[in-house]
Design a protein around this motif. Structure first.
Motif, short mmCIF file in Angstrom:
data_model
loop_
_atom_site.label_atom_id
_atom_site.label_comp_id
_atom_site.label_asym_id
_atom_site.label_seq_id
_atom_site.Cartn_x
_atom_site.Cartn_y
_atom_site.Cartn_z
N ARG A 1 2.76 9.44 -10.03
CA ARG A 1 2.12 9.10 -11.30
C ARG A 1 0.62 8.87 -11.21
N PRO A 2 -0.27 9.67 -10.84
CA PRO A 2 -1.69 9.45 -10.69
C PRO A 2 -2.37 8.97 -11.78
N ASP A 3 -1.72 8.94 -13.00
CA ASP A 3 -2.37 8.46 -14.34
C ASP A 3 -2.14 6.72 -14.34
N LEU A 4 -1.21 6.31 -13.52
CA LEU A 4 -0.87 4.95 -13.71
C LEU A 4 -1.95 4.07 -12.81
N ASP A 5 -2.49 2.77 -13.32
CA ASP A 5 -3.18 2.00 -12.72
C ASP A 5 -2.28 1.06 -12.32
N THR A 6 -2.53 1.15 -10.96
CA THR A 6 -1.42 0.27 -10.15
C THR A 6 -2.02 -1.15 -9.63
N LEU A 7 -3.38 -1.42 -10.05
CA LEU A 7 -3.91 -2.54 -9.47
C LEU A 7 -3.11 -3.84 -9.77
N PRO A 8 -2.65 -4.00 -10.89
CA PRO A 8 -1.69 -5.21 -11.22
C PRO A 8 -0.27 -5.11 -10.48
N MET A 9 0.17 -4.01 -9.91
CA MET A 9 1.18 -3.85 -8.92
C MET A 9 0.83 -4.36 -7.78
N GLU A 10 -0.24 -3.98 -7.30
CA GLU A 10 -0.80 -4.40 -5.88
C GLU A 10 -0.98 -5.83 -5.59
N ASP B 1 0.91 -1.23 -0.15
CA ASP B 1 -0.06 0.13 -0.04
C ASP B 1 0.71 1.27 0.01
N ALA B 2 1.94 1.14 0.92
CA ALA B 2 2.68 2.39 0.79
C ALA B 2 3.48 2.61 -0.71
N ILE B 3 3.87 1.47 -1.32
CA ILE B 3 4.45 1.60 -2.76
C ILE B 3 3.47 2.43 -3.48
N TRP C 1 3.41 5.85 -5.72
CA TRP C 1 3.29 5.92 -7.20
C TRP C 1 1.98 6.73 -7.58
N ALA C 2 0.74 6.55 -6.62
CA ALA C 2 -0.20 7.59 -6.99
C ALA C 2 0.23 9.20 -6.94
#
Length: 186
Positions: free
Chosen positions: A37-46, A27-29, A33-34
């Motif tokens: 890079r707020p445009d980045l979809d980070t769900l795969p990263m999670e 969550d911290a990572i 990123w948010a």
């Protein structure tokens, strides 16, 4: 998975005062990123960040567990593959290599160590002068049966934060994900 008071206490430790899940390192990572890079979809990263961390943590626990039996995870895999083959617990080195996705050189080193420890034996293949059979010894069979029980106990403990139903759902979702990301033939 095992609803005992100790695991319920641990489950409670994962929740904050409002009953919400506490943030973890992933969550911290994702938060960082948010910010940048707020445009980045980070769900795969999670998802994959947690899978990687979980695999590493459980891999370390399994290595320690098998170490108590004098074997590494890789050596466990060889013994377990022979055990799963059923009586007479015999396979060729080629069958072992392909099942474990190892080179013949990597397999030879494992077999040498396990043979020196008296956990398996190599013998000529009676149907092929160039071939060998690898067979569990009685000592190897006893050790792998103990080691697999200890390993399953550690894995069961690793699932203690989940109900049995959640564990089943997770297994189904991971199977589906693995099927979609695996290379053909693996």
């Amino acid at each position: 998975m095992n609803p005992n008071p100790e695991s319920r206490d641990r489950q409670g430790d994962q929740l904050d005062q409002a009953g919400q899940e506490r943030p973890d390192a992933v969550d911290a990572i994702i938060g960082q990123w948010a910010d940048v890079r707020p445009d980045l979809d980070t769900l795969p990263m999670e998802v994959f960040g947690r899978i990687y961390r979980l695999a590493r943590a459980m891999g370390d626990r399994m290595e320690r567990t098998y170490g108590r039996f004098g074997i590494s995870r890789g050596e466990f895999d060889v013994l377990a593959t022979l055990r799963r083959a059923g009586e007479p617990y015999t396979l060729s080195p080629r069958q072992l290599s392909s099942t474990l996705m190892l080179t013949t050189g990597g397999m030879t080193g494992r077999l040498d160590k396990l043979e020196r420890a008296g956990l398996l034996r190599r013998s000529p293949d009676p149907h092929d002068r160039r071939g060998l059979h690898v067979t569990l010894t009685d000592e190897g069979l006893a050790l792998i049966d103990e080691a697999v029980g200890a390993g399953v106990a550690v894995q069961t403990d690793g699932l203690s934060e989940l109900t049995e139903e959640q564990s089943g759902q997770l297994a189904d979702l991971l199977r589906k994900l693995l099927a979609g990301t695996s290379e053909p033939g693996r």
